[in-house]
Write a protein that holds these residues in place. Sequence first.
Motif, PDB file in Angstrom:
ATOM      1  N   PHE A  27      52.447  48.884  38.697  1.00  7.46           N
ATOM      2  CA  PHE A  27      52.907  48.611  40.058  1.00  7.46           C
ATOM      3  C   PHE A  27      51.740  48.191  40.945  1.00  7.46           C
ATOM      4  CE2 PHE A  27      53.383  49.862  44.437  1.00  7.46           C
ATOM      5  CZ  PHE A  27      54.504  49.126  44.782  1.00  7.46           C
ATOM      6  N   ILE A  28      50.615  48.894  40.845  1.00  4.08           N
ATOM      7  CA  ILE A  28      49.444  48.526  41.650  1.00  4.08           C
ATOM      8  C   ILE A  28      49.016  47.097  41.325  1.00  4.08           C
ATOM      9  CG2 ILE A  28      46.987  48.991  42.040  1.00  4.08           C
ATOM     10  CD1 ILE A  28      47.636  51.961  41.793  1.00  4.08           C
ATOM     11  N   ALA A  29      49.050  46.733  40.042  1.00  2.00           N
ATOM     12  CA  ALA A  29      48.698  45.370  39.645  1.00  2.00           C
ATOM     13  C   ALA A  29      49.651  44.363  40.291  1.00  2.00           C
ATOM     14  CB  ALA A  29      48.730  45.241  38.127  1.00  2.00           C
ATOM     15  N   GLN A  30      50.952  44.640  40.258  1.00  3.81           N
ATOM     16  CA  GLN A  30      51.922  43.750  40.896  1.00  3.81           C
ATOM     17  C   GLN A  30      51.697  43.687  42.401  1.00  3.81           C
ATOM     18  OE1 GLN A  30      55.559  45.600  39.608  1.00  3.81           O
ATOM     19  NE2 GLN A  30      55.895  44.061  38.029  1.00  3.81           N
ATOM     20  N   PHE A  31      51.378  44.824  43.000  1.00  8.02           N
ATOM     21  CA  PHE A  31      51.152  44.874  44.441  1.00  8.02           C
ATOM     22  C   PHE A  31      49.921  44.049  44.828  1.00  8.02           C
ATOM     23  CE2 PHE A  31      49.563  46.907  48.340  1.00  8.02           C
ATOM     24  CZ  PHE A  31      50.683  46.778  49.129  1.00  8.02           C
ATOM     25  N   VAL A  32      48.854  44.144  44.043  1.00  7.98           N
ATOM     26  CA  VAL A  32      47.637  43.363  44.319  1.00  7.98           C
ATOM     27  C   VAL A  32      47.940  41.866  44.230  1.00  7.98           C
ATOM     28  CG1 VAL A  32      45.350  42.777  43.403  1.00  7.98           C
ATOM     29  CG2 VAL A  32      46.014  45.167  43.672  1.00  7.98           C
TER      30      VAL A  32
END
Length: 78
Positions: A27-32
């Motif tokens: 999720f953090i990767a998608q958010f970035v």
Amino acid sequence: MKQRLIAKITTVLQHVPLVGHLSRQKFIAQFVIGLIKSRNGPFCEVAQHLNDAARPTSNETRIQNFFRDVTLDYPVLV
């Protein structure tokens, strides 16, 4: 290409214990990636670039729930 970039960011996050669960790291990767694409910080704008299969309102709720429920280990980033 987006999936490869998510995989690369997730691999980096596995070496930096910011969050423990793989799903949260993804999720953090998608958010970035959403932040980079939107070039803006409001959740409603990032949500448009988060998950193409979901509605932007669902993505925005997902972002809000993540930051409400997850405790990030911020000292690890310093």
